[in-house]
Design a protein around this motif. Structure first.
Motif, short mmCIF file in Angstrom:
data_model
loop_
_atom_site.label_atom_id
_atom_site.label_comp_id
_atom_site.label_asym_id
_atom_site.label_seq_id
_atom_site.Cartn_x
_atom_site.Cartn_y
_atom_site.Cartn_z
N ALA A 248 0.84 -1.20 0.00
CA ALA A 248 0.00 0.00 0.00
C ALA A 248 0.88 1.26 0.00
CB ALA A 248 -0.92 -0.01 1.21
N PRO A 249 0.43 2.32 -0.64
CA PRO A 249 1.19 3.58 -0.64
C PRO A 249 1.36 4.13 0.77
CG PRO A 249 -0.60 3.63 -2.27
CD PRO A 249 -0.83 2.43 -1.40
N SER A 252 -1.45 5.17 3.72
CA SER A 252 -2.69 4.42 3.48
C SER A 252 -3.40 4.11 4.79
CB SER A 252 -2.40 3.12 2.74
OG SER A 252 -2.00 3.36 1.41
N MET A 256 -7.31 0.49 3.22
CA MET A 256 -6.54 0.44 1.98
C MET A 256 -5.49 -0.67 2.04
SD MET A 256 -5.97 1.56 -1.05
CE MET A 256 -4.65 1.74 -2.28
N LEU A 323 -9.38 0.22 -5.08
CA LEU A 323 -8.06 0.76 -4.76
C LEU A 323 -7.97 2.24 -5.12
CD1 LEU A 323 -5.78 -2.19 -5.94
CD2 LEU A 323 -6.43 -1.60 -3.60
N LYS A 324 -8.58 2.62 -6.23
CA LYS A 324 -8.58 4.02 -6.63
C LYS A 324 -9.36 4.87 -5.63
CE LYS A 324 -9.99 7.05 -10.46
NZ LYS A 324 -10.60 7.11 -11.83
N LYS A 327 -7.37 5.06 -2.22
CA LYS A 327 -5.97 5.50 -2.30
C LYS A 327 -5.82 6.80 -1.54
CE LYS A 327 -2.36 6.62 -5.66
NZ LYS A 327 -2.02 6.72 -7.11
#
Length: 330
Positions: A248-249, A252, A256, A323-324, A327
């Protein structure tokens, strides 16, 4: 080549076992389990008539990456053979995805747990007989003949793992140093785990088909964007590309991170497990772990709100949109 990661202790639910104490020592080499003195009276698994002289190579290890819990044809045939031969035992293995460790062939229908306890003298002798049957050299000089004819990738039993990648036993998870009965399930002392190749699970191998099937089936492949693949569709003769684990970024949310962990897994009505739980958490519905009517309705609303066709299955398109949506904002 990657081999199966050792599952953490307590990955499987602890089951009650008999109180009779007995141990079987598995060597670290090619030797099979040492059987109790009564093993001579224990019947062996039957060898099918009409087996060809040709035989499969040792099964190539193919990691589980799809979510299709249940039993494939060959998997179920092996389970039924074991309990038919030994009626005092049972089998399990259709576990919901993500509920039995991070990766497990139980999740795609390629593994069974044969419920047989090392602490029961009769069942311990049965296990020794099964291992002898699977790993013995046949009359043609083929090592591990029946394991090869069934497409067995690995066996875990009584603190040890046998792998097709080297044909030897090794210590499993340090279990030989943890004799407590509380760890009998985690250390596979009250059941034997058997994982199969896709050929073995699909019943293509010579033990079932009477025809040696040598080509490796690598099964479904995941894409670089997801940690899980879509479901098995057809025979795949090409080794899957290797991609780094998707993370995950930074920044998050917990939701997420959970979505990223299970993104890509195919989900249909009635399924269960951690991929379903991740979706439930994201859509703020009761986290039951089952893809139930309430969750289906939430998925339909989510798809409609994002301009998608409102159908109940969750596939790559739905995962991308989830996910979008979750995010972290830059």
């Amino acid at each position: 080549m990657r081999y199966p990661l050792l599952a953490p202790l307590f990955a499987k639910p602890v089951r009650l076992v008999a109180v009779l104490a007995m141990t079987i020592a598995l060597s670290s080499g090619l030797a099979v389990a040492t059987a109790p003195a009564s093993s001579a009276a224990v019947r062996s698994l039957p060898t099918p008539a009409g087996l060809p002289v040709a035989i499969e190579p040792m099964a190539t290890y193919v990691e589980q990456i799809s979510c299709q819990p249940g039993y494939r044809t060959g998997t179920l045939a092996l389970a039924r053979l074991l309990v038919t031969t030994y009626p005092n035992t049972s089998y399990a293995g259709a576990y919901n995805c993500g509920m039995d460790g991070n990766r497990s062939e139980h999740y795609d229908g390629r593994a069974i747990d044969w419920m047989d306890s090392v602490r029961n003298p009769v069942q311990a002798a049965q296990a020794a007989a099964v291992i002898k049957f699977l790993l013995a050299t046949d009359r043609y000089g083929n090592q591990f003949a029946n394991a090869r004819r069934m497409g067995i990738m690995y066996i875990i039993w009584n603190n040890k793992m046998w792998g097709s990648w080297n044909g030897t036993w090794s210590d499993y998870n340090g279990c030989s140093k943890t004799p407590s009965t509380a760890l009998d399930s985690a250390c596979h002392r009250n059941h034997m785990h058997i994982s199969l190749s896709w050929n073995g699970a699909k019943g293509r191998t010579s033990f079932w088909s009477k025809r040696a099937f040598a080509a490796t089936d690598y099964g479904p492949c995941r894409t670089a964007e997801f940690n899980w693949s879509a479901n098995y569709v057809s025979f795949n003769s090409q080794r899957c590309p290797s991609y780094p684990k998707v993370t995950a970024p930074a920044g998050s949310s917990t939701v997420m991170k959970s979505l990223v962990s299970f993104a890509g897994a195919s989900i249909y009505r009635g399924m269960g497990g951690k991929p379903v739980m991740a979706v439930q958490q994201a859509l703020r519905v009761p986290v039951t772990g089952r893809y139930d009517d309430t969750t289906v309705a939430a998925v339909l609303r989510f798809k409609q709100a994002h301009g998608m066709v409102p159908t109940s299955p969750i596939g790559y398109g739905t995962w991308r949109m989830l996910l979008k949506t979750f995010k972290p904002k830059v």
